[in-house]
Design a protein around this motif. Structure first.
Motif, PDB file in Angstrom:
ATOM      1  N   LYS A  24       0.832  -1.208   0.000  1.00  0.00           N
ATOM      2  CA  LYS A  24       0.000   0.000   0.000  1.00  0.00           C
ATOM      3  C   LYS A  24       0.869   1.263   0.000  1.00  0.00           C
ATOM      4  O   LYS A  24       0.610   2.203  -0.758  1.00  0.00           O
ATOM      5  N   ILE A  25       1.917   1.278   0.819  1.00  0.00           N
ATOM      6  CA  ILE A  25       2.802   2.438   0.872  1.00  0.00           C
ATOM      7  C   ILE A  25       3.489   2.644  -0.478  1.00  0.00           C
ATOM      8  O   ILE A  25       3.517   3.758  -1.011  1.00  0.00           O
ATOM      9  N   GLU A  26       4.059   1.580  -1.031  1.00  0.00           N
ATOM     10  CA  GLU A  26       4.715   1.683  -2.344  1.00  0.00           C
ATOM     11  C   GLU A  26       3.735   2.190  -3.385  1.00  0.00           C
ATOM     12  O   GLU A  26       4.052   3.085  -4.168  1.00  0.00           O
ATOM     13  N   ARG A  73       1.662   6.382  -6.996  1.00  0.00           N
ATOM     14  CA  ARG A  73       0.508   7.157  -7.474  1.00  0.00           C
ATOM     15  C   ARG A  73       0.727   8.644  -7.239  1.00  0.00           C
ATOM     16  O   ARG A  73       0.368   9.466  -8.082  1.00  0.00           O
ATOM     17  N   ILE A  74       1.356   9.009  -6.118  1.00  0.00           N
ATOM     18  CA  ILE A  74       1.688  10.413  -5.866  1.00  0.00           C
ATOM     19  C   ILE A  74       2.583  10.938  -6.987  1.00  0.00           C
ATOM     20  O   ILE A  74       2.329  12.001  -7.562  1.00  0.00           O
ATOM     21  N   CYS A 120      13.663  -0.485   2.058  1.00  0.00           N
ATOM     22  CA  CYS A 120      13.573  -1.584   1.079  1.00  0.00           C
ATOM     23  C   CYS A 120      13.419  -1.041  -0.331  1.00  0.00           C
ATOM     24  O   CYS A 120      14.044  -1.552  -1.269  1.00  0.00           O
ATOM     25  N   MET A 121      12.618  -0.017  -0.486  1.00  0.00           N
ATOM     26  CA  MET A 121      12.448   0.585  -1.806  1.00  0.00           C
ATOM     27  C   MET A 121      13.771   1.159  -2.303  1.00  0.00           C
ATOM     28  O   MET A 121      14.105   1.029  -3.482  1.00  0.00           O
ATOM     29  N   HIS A 122      14.506   1.776  -1.391  1.00  0.00           N
ATOM     30  CA  HIS A 122      15.809   2.329  -1.771  1.00  0.00           C
ATOM     31  C   HIS A 122      16.753   1.219  -2.237  1.00  0.00           C
ATOM     32  O   HIS A 122      17.416   1.353  -3.266  1.00  0.00           O
ATOM     33  N   LEU A 123      16.803   0.146  -1.477  1.00  0.00           N
ATOM     34  CA  LEU A 123      17.692  -0.964  -1.834  1.00  0.00           C
ATOM     35  C   LEU A 123      17.320  -1.588  -3.176  1.00  0.00           C
ATOM     36  O   LEU A 123      18.195  -2.082  -3.896  1.00  0.00           O
TER      37      LEU A 123
END
Length: 151
Positions: free
Chosen positions: A56-58, A63-64, A101-104
């Motif tokens: 959901k966060i990703e 979407r932003i 995690c998104m950064h990695l």
């Protein structure tokens, strides 16, 4: 038959962002969020809820970024308030863990670049700028922390 799993829609949204197909990214994000809303939090094991929260966060971040590129600032602001409100309200570090995690995985830079571009070049109203600046600061902090840890 198309794969309707939220994780798949989230990945497709990321790919659409990379390809600069923002309308398609919004479509994939919306599909993922609708699919995620079918899972009531009270009935799920903690590990499953954590994975749903991550997706959901990703999805909201993608979407932003897509809304900003499409100059749909009101919708971007609404999603920004959701991601910041829900992400930081828990206070358990899970929001920052998702950002790490998104950064990695190399996914955070896409969102961060769009936020930077929007905050520098566009004339946005004060509330939108406040929320987006707060989100951009969190993303920048995450990138710095992760670059230090990876070294």
């Amino acid at each position: 038959m198309a794969d309707r799993r939220p994780e798949k829609s989230c990945e497709q949204a990321c790919e659409s962002l990379k390809q600069q197909d923002y309308e398609v990214a919004v479509k994939h994000c919306t599909e993922a969020l609708l699919s995620l809303s079918q899972y009531p939090p009270a009935h799920l094991p903690e590990a499953c809820q954590a994975e749903i929260d991550r997706i959901k966060i990703e999805t909201l971040l993608y979407r932003i970024a897509s809304f900003l590129q499409l100059k749909k600032y009101g919708q971007a602001d609404e999603d920004c308030r959701h991601v910041l409100g829900e992400g930081l309200a828990k206070g358990d570090g899970s929001f920052r863990a998702v950002l790490c995690c998104m950064h990695l995985k190399g996914k955070l830079q896409i969102v961060s670049n769009v936020l930077s571009k929007s905050l520098m070049g566009e004339s946005l109203n004060g509330m939108v700028t406040k929320d987006l600046t707060r989100l951009k600061t969190l993303l920048a902090e995450t990138e710095v922390i992760m670059s230090i840890l990876v070294e």
